[in-house]
Design a protein around this motif. Structure first.
Motif, mmCIF file in Angstrom:
data_model
loop_
_atom_site.group_PDB
_atom_site.id
_atom_site.type_symbol
_atom_site.label_atom_id
_atom_site.label_comp_id
_atom_site.label_asym_id
_atom_site.label_seq_id
_atom_site.Cartn_x
_atom_site.Cartn_y
_atom_site.Cartn_z
ATOM 1 N N ALA A 159 10.038 5.460 4.688
ATOM 2 C CA ALA A 159 8.613 5.777 4.574
ATOM 3 C C ALA A 159 7.900 4.702 3.753
ATOM 4 O O ALA A 159 6.757 4.350 4.046
ATOM 5 N N ALA A 160 8.601 4.174 2.744
ATOM 6 C CA ALA A 160 7.964 3.184 1.869
ATOM 7 C C ALA A 160 7.711 1.877 2.595
ATOM 8 O O ALA A 160 6.682 1.239 2.401
ATOM 9 N N ILE A 161 8.653 1.455 3.435
ATOM 10 C CA ILE A 161 8.517 0.121 4.035
ATOM 11 C C ILE A 161 8.297 0.194 5.543
ATOM 12 O O ILE A 161 8.604 -0.742 6.271
ATOM 13 N N PRO A 163 5.514 -0.066 7.352
ATOM 14 C CA PRO A 163 4.738 -1.200 7.890
ATOM 15 C C PRO A 163 5.533 -2.501 7.873
ATOM 16 O O PRO A 163 5.454 -3.290 8.815
ATOM 17 N N HIS A 164 6.290 -2.704 6.806
ATOM 18 C CA HIS A 164 7.087 -3.926 6.690
ATOM 19 C C HIS A 164 8.053 -4.029 7.867
ATOM 20 O O HIS A 164 8.171 -5.074 8.511
ATOM 21 N N ILE A 167 6.226 -4.609 11.351
ATOM 22 C CA ILE A 167 5.678 -5.945 11.621
ATOM 23 C C ILE A 167 6.792 -6.981 11.781
ATOM 24 O O ILE A 167 6.713 -7.834 12.659
ATOM 25 N N SER A 177 3.930 -15.216 7.547
ATOM 26 C CA SER A 177 2.707 -15.936 7.195
ATOM 27 C C SER A 177 1.757 -15.049 6.396
ATOM 28 O O SER A 177 0.983 -15.544 5.590
ATOM 29 N N ILE A 178 1.817 -13.744 6.611
ATOM 30 C CA ILE A 178 0.952 -12.836 5.849
ATOM 31 C C ILE A 178 1.494 -12.679 4.423
ATOM 32 O O ILE A 178 0.779 -12.258 3.525
ATOM 33 N N GLY A 179 2.761 -13.030 4.236
ATOM 34 C CA GLY A 179 3.326 -12.938 2.897
ATOM 35 C C GLY A 179 4.455 -11.924 2.779
ATOM 36 O O GLY A 179 4.916 -11.629 1.681
ATOM 37 N N PHE A 180 4.882 -11.368 3.919
ATOM 38 C CA PHE A 180 6.033 -10.469 3.870
ATOM 39 C C PHE A 180 7.290 -11.299 3.622
ATOM 40 O O PHE A 180 7.478 -12.346 4.251
ATOM 41 N N ARG B 74 -2.815 -17.463 0.042
ATOM 42 C CA ARG B 74 -2.298 -16.928 1.303
ATOM 43 C C ARG B 74 -3.262 -15.957 1.985
ATOM 44 O O ARG B 74 -3.401 -15.953 3.208
ATOM 45 N N TYR B 79 -2.388 -17.016 10.518
ATOM 46 C CA TYR B 79 -1.589 -17.811 11.451
ATOM 47 C C TYR B 79 -1.412 -17.046 12.752
ATOM 48 O O TYR B 79 -1.096 -15.867 12.752
ATOM 49 N N MET B 100 -1.811 -4.594 12.520
ATOM 50 C CA MET B 100 -0.799 -5.307 11.729
ATOM 51 C C MET B 100 -1.446 -6.370 10.846
ATOM 52 O O MET B 100 -0.907 -6.725 9.801
ATOM 53 N N GLY B 101 -2.598 -6.882 11.267
ATOM 54 C CA GLY B 101 -3.315 -7.850 10.442
ATOM 55 C C GLY B 101 -3.787 -7.256 9.128
ATOM 56 O O GLY B 101 -4.164 -7.981 8.211
ATOM 57 N N TYR B 103 -1.867 -5.046 7.388
ATOM 58 C CA TYR B 103 -0.715 -4.629 6.579
ATOM 59 C C TYR B 103 -0.675 -5.424 5.287
ATOM 60 O O TYR B 103 -0.928 -6.623 5.270
ATOM 61 N N ASN B 104 -0.320 -4.723 4.221
ATOM 62 C CA ASN B 104 -0.276 -5.362 2.914
ATOM 63 C C ASN B 104 1.176 -5.517 2.461
ATOM 64 O O ASN B 104 1.858 -4.539 2.211
ATOM 65 N N PRO B 105 1.627 -6.764 2.327
ATOM 66 C CA PRO B 105 3.035 -6.971 1.967
ATOM 67 C C PRO B 105 3.367 -6.522 0.552
ATOM 68 O O PRO B 105 4.518 -6.311 0.223
ATOM 69 N N LYS B 106 2.358 -6.374 -0.281
ATOM 70 C CA LYS B 106 2.612 -6.049 -1.685
ATOM 71 C C LYS B 106 2.766 -4.545 -1.911
ATOM 72 O O LYS B 106 3.222 -4.110 -2.946
ATOM 73 N N LYS B 107 2.306 -3.751 -0.942
ATOM 74 C CA LYS B 107 2.218 -2.320 -1.200
ATOM 75 C C LYS B 107 3.325 -1.537 -0.500
ATOM 76 O O LYS B 107 3.638 -1.807 0.661
ATOM 77 N N LEU B 108 3.891 -0.554 -1.195
ATOM 78 C CA LEU B 108 4.824 0.375 -0.567
ATOM 79 C C LEU B 108 4.061 1.660 -0.232
ATOM 80 O O LEU B 108 3.032 1.953 -0.832
ATOM 81 N N PHE B 109 4.581 2.405 0.710
ATOM 82 C CA PHE B 109 3.963 3.668 1.150
ATOM 83 C C PHE B 109 2.507 3.465 1.569
ATOM 84 O O PHE B 109 1.701 4.358 1.421
ATOM 85 N N SER B 110 2.159 2.254 2.022
ATOM 86 C CA SER B 110 0.752 2.050 2.364
ATOM 87 C C SER B 110 0.462 2.673 3.726
ATOM 88 O O SER B 110 1.331 2.733 4.590
ATOM 89 N N ARG B 111 -0.740 3.163 3.889
ATOM 90 C CA ARG B 111 -1.159 3.753 5.155
ATOM 91 C C ARG B 111 -2.447 3.064 5.610
ATOM 92 O O ARG B 111 -3.201 2.565 4.792
ATOM 93 N N ARG B 152 -5.878 -9.824 15.861
ATOM 94 C CA ARG B 152 -5.049 -9.481 14.696
ATOM 95 C C ARG B 152 -5.335 -10.462 13.559
ATOM 96 O O ARG B 152 -5.443 -10.085 12.393
ATOM 97 N N GLN B 156 -7.424 -10.174 9.540
ATOM 98 C CA GLN B 156 -6.982 -10.607 8.217
ATOM 99 C C GLN B 156 -8.132 -11.154 7.376
ATOM 100 O O GLN B 156 -7.973 -11.392 6.191
#
Lengths: 420, 264
Positions: A159-161, A163-164, A167, A177-180, B74, B79, B100-101, B103-111, B152, B156
């Protein structure tokens, strides 16, 4: 029926049923991501590579202790993943080769340890075989608790990841490129697969665990074309199959559970292959039938149009036509006012002329396109056009007209007919 | 808008599968322009883009974006990979991909929030694809798929866009739509860098061009770069010595830089 009720009244029955369905659903969720990343074989490698950890855990605990066995399994699972990764990065061996090498070596080691366990005289030593093919009914509530805690952690991480994972499954480069951090997400997914495999060792068994990771996802893909739907579907189907396995495990204790679950999944796969709404065989068959009908009726009206083109004739005697239309074709033409029927004669309508002209135009435009753009010889262009005339719709016709500059004649010097 | 170049490539040497395909690239792309990276097949265009984007590690040299390291800026860069680089049979509809554009790589449980959705809808409108938002991505034409990728990227909300061959396998309608969108982006002050292999159209499309053939042949405003000598140099056959030394490096697993040696 009496006998079945006695099983339902068995003190552990509902526990085991609820537990195995839950564990299987979670494993299938993780498996869906490995399926989407085309890492199906990874689950198989982990499931086999984990065996030394299971046997070692047993030896270490001196008994069938679910927690220690689980930890042993996870440690060896991680070792399996990192060995495969290390070999494929440091050598020129392909990933699949590295998997095969590690899988068989670790499984062999595991079988040796298993023999040590069996001859050790430890309590429950004979029960260790149930880890190979699974024996849901032999699980105690405390075993289930251990597995479920791990499963809950897996669900939490998913559930936490979410989206990760979604994608990087679709577009790694864009994700990066988005930073993942794709390598870290890969590592987390590997750990999840190891955990998802380990939680099923007692109910499904190691050897067939890979099927529970991948098959539900493969079935789900045939029914759903969105990730969220796939996850729900694969979870549900895995739970259902595991439930059946659990029931059978109680009614026939000598029977291992894993093979039953896998068999149920396989039956679902077969059924889905036939009736799946998107890519089932039945759908394909219907599509082909439909195409055939289109070709038949378009050819019919095209031939009438050609007659009209030559002689200006719009009235034909049905029985004298060279290729008599089938009943279905005739009915379609009548219903769509392409023709009108009076007794034994048919009359080509304005609408029918237009349709025939459209198909003839598509045919001749395509011939000209092949001849001009692809420089095909003029006597080679006809067979292709016979098919393409049925495929070329308004958009493609416009594009052809534009590319060819609204031409007047085809390569055989016949007029290309436009709407007057 | 400041005068800092959008992209500053400094002495970049980079390899693909251990074989150096870019030698000592040194050039700068200004802000607010439509920029083409142009060259024949195998000239290292995609490798250059991937190095700018940090998707590959260079053997030497560095890239600065808006005068900073990529990681610091970034969120201002987006890209668009080659369309063929992904599996379009992936279970997602058009809206899913555009989101998907967000989506935040820094956040967990993000909606996904309503704001994300609004931004995605806006992006789809700009590429004329809103009516397809519920369509599965495998049921789109090549040009439509490309427009989804661009949407997408728009979602961003970056300042610098890097696109890898967005015009390949694209129908005329999509080509027009993409081109007018790019111009509109430029007019809004965005910088767009495009990998492109077709010389004919490159002249019409871009304000600024980097002409590439494993080394940088030229880099500057289109009129200055489009001279027959420079084009001849870029397209008139490869430098055989360069490509042979590259093969040697790959075969012997040789480093491109000696250990401990720093780039200035």
């Amino acid at each position: 029926m009496d006998s079945l009720w006695t099983y339902f009244n068995h003190p552990n029955f509902w526990w085991v049923l609820a537990g195995t369905t839950f564990l299987s659903a979670i494993s299938a969720l993780v498996g869906t991501f490995t399926y989407l990343q085309r890492k199906s074989l990874m689950g198989d490698a982990i499931a086999h590579g984990i065996l030394p950890g299971v046997a070692g855990g047993f030896l270490l605990a001196g008994e069938k202790n679910a927690l220690i066995i689980m930890i042993g399994a996870i440690v060896w699972g991680l070792l399996t993943v990192s060995s495969i990764d290390w070999i494929s990065r440091k050598t020129h061996l392909q990933n699949s080769t590295a998997m095969a090498v590690v899988l068989s070596a670790f499984f062999g080691l595991g079988m040796m340890l298993l023999t040590v366990v069996q001859t050790s005289g430890l309590p429950d030593a004979s029960g260790i075989n149930s880890f190979l093919f699974g024996q849901a009914a032999s699980m105690l509530p405390e075993d289930l608790l251990v597995y479920s805690v791990f499963a809950i952690v897996v669900a939490f991480v998913l559930a936490a990841i979410y989206p990760h994972l979604s994608i990087i499954s679709f577009d790694r480069a864009a994700a990066q490129s988005i930073g993942f951090n794709v390598r870290r997400i890969d590592a987390v997914l590997s750990i999840l697969v190891v955990a998802a495999t380990a939680i099923g060792i007692q109910s499904i068994g190691l050897i067939l665990m890979a099927a529970l990771l991948i098959t539900p996802a493969a079935i789900a893909r045939m029914w759903s074309s969105r990730l969220i739907g796939m996850l729900l579907f694969s979870g549900a189907i895995a739970a259902f199959a595991a439930g059946i396995g659990a029931v059978i495990s109680f009614t026939a204790p000598a029977m291992p559970t894993g093979p039953w679950i896998v068999l149920v999944l396989f039956i679902f796969t077969l059924i889905s292959m036939v009736i799946s709404p998107q890519r089932g065989l039945l759908k394909q068959f219907r599509q082909q039938k439909k195409n055939q009908n289109i070709i038949l009726r378009e050819n019919f009206i095209k031939r009438l149009y050609h007659q009209w083109e030559k002689s200006g004739q719009t009235t034909f005697i049905l029985n004298e036509l060279k290729d008599k239309p089938s009943k279905r074709t005739l009915r379609f033409a009548l219903q769509n006012d392409w023709i009108h029927q009076v007794g034994i004669t048919i009359h080509l309508s304005e609408k029918g002329l237009r349709e025939g002209r459209r198909i003839t135009r598509a045919h001749r435009l395509w011939e000209l396109y092949l001849s001009r753009t692809l420089r095909m010889r003029d006597d080679h262009v006809h067979p292709s056009a016979e098919v393409m005339e049925h495929l070329i719709g308004d958009d493609l016709e416009k594009e052809l007209l534009r590319t060819l500059g609204y031409p007047q004649t085809d390569p055989h010097q016949r007029d290309i007919p436009y709407e007057p | 808008m400041s005068n800092v170049p959008a992209i500053d490539i400094h002495n970049l040497t980079a390899s693909y599968e251990r074989k150096p395909v870019l030698w000592e690239i040194d050039c700068q792309f200004p802000q607010g322009k439509l920029i083409g990276i142009v060259g024949p097949n195998g000239s290292g265009k995609t490798t250059l883009l991937k190095n700018i984007m940090g998707l590959m590690k260079p053997d030497s040299g560095y890239v600065k974006i808006f005068g900073d390291k990529l990681n610091k800026v970034r969120h201002r860069v987006s890209y668009v990979p080659q369309r063929e680089s992904v599996d379009w049979d992936f279970p997602a509809d058009v809206m899913d991909v555009v989101l998907m554009g967000r989506y935040n790589p820094k956040k967990l449980f993000s909606r996904i929030t309503q704001e994300d959705r609004d931004i995605a809808i806006e992006a789809l409108k700009r590429v004329n694809m809103l009516e397809f938002s519920k369509r599965h991505i495998s049921q789109l034409s090549g040009g439509q798929q490309q427009r989804v990728f661009i949407a997408r990227s728009l979602a961003q909300q970056a300042d610098l866009y890097l696109m890898d061959e967005p015009f390949v396998g694209v129908d005329a309608a999509s080509e027009d739509a993409i081109l007018s969108l790019l111009t509109e982006m430029k007019n809004n002050g965005k910088t767009v860098v495009i990998v492109h292999h077709d010389l004919q159209t490159a002249y019409e499309y871009f304000d600024y061009i980097a002409l590439l053939n494993t080394r940088l042949v030229a880099c500057g405003p289109t009129e200055e770069v489009f001279t027959s000598e420079l084009l001849q140099e870029a397209y008139g056959g490869r430098l055989t010595v360069l490509s042979r030394i590259g093969e040697l490096i790959a075969k012997k697993d040789f480093p491109v830089r000696e250990k401990g040696q720093k780039d200035n």
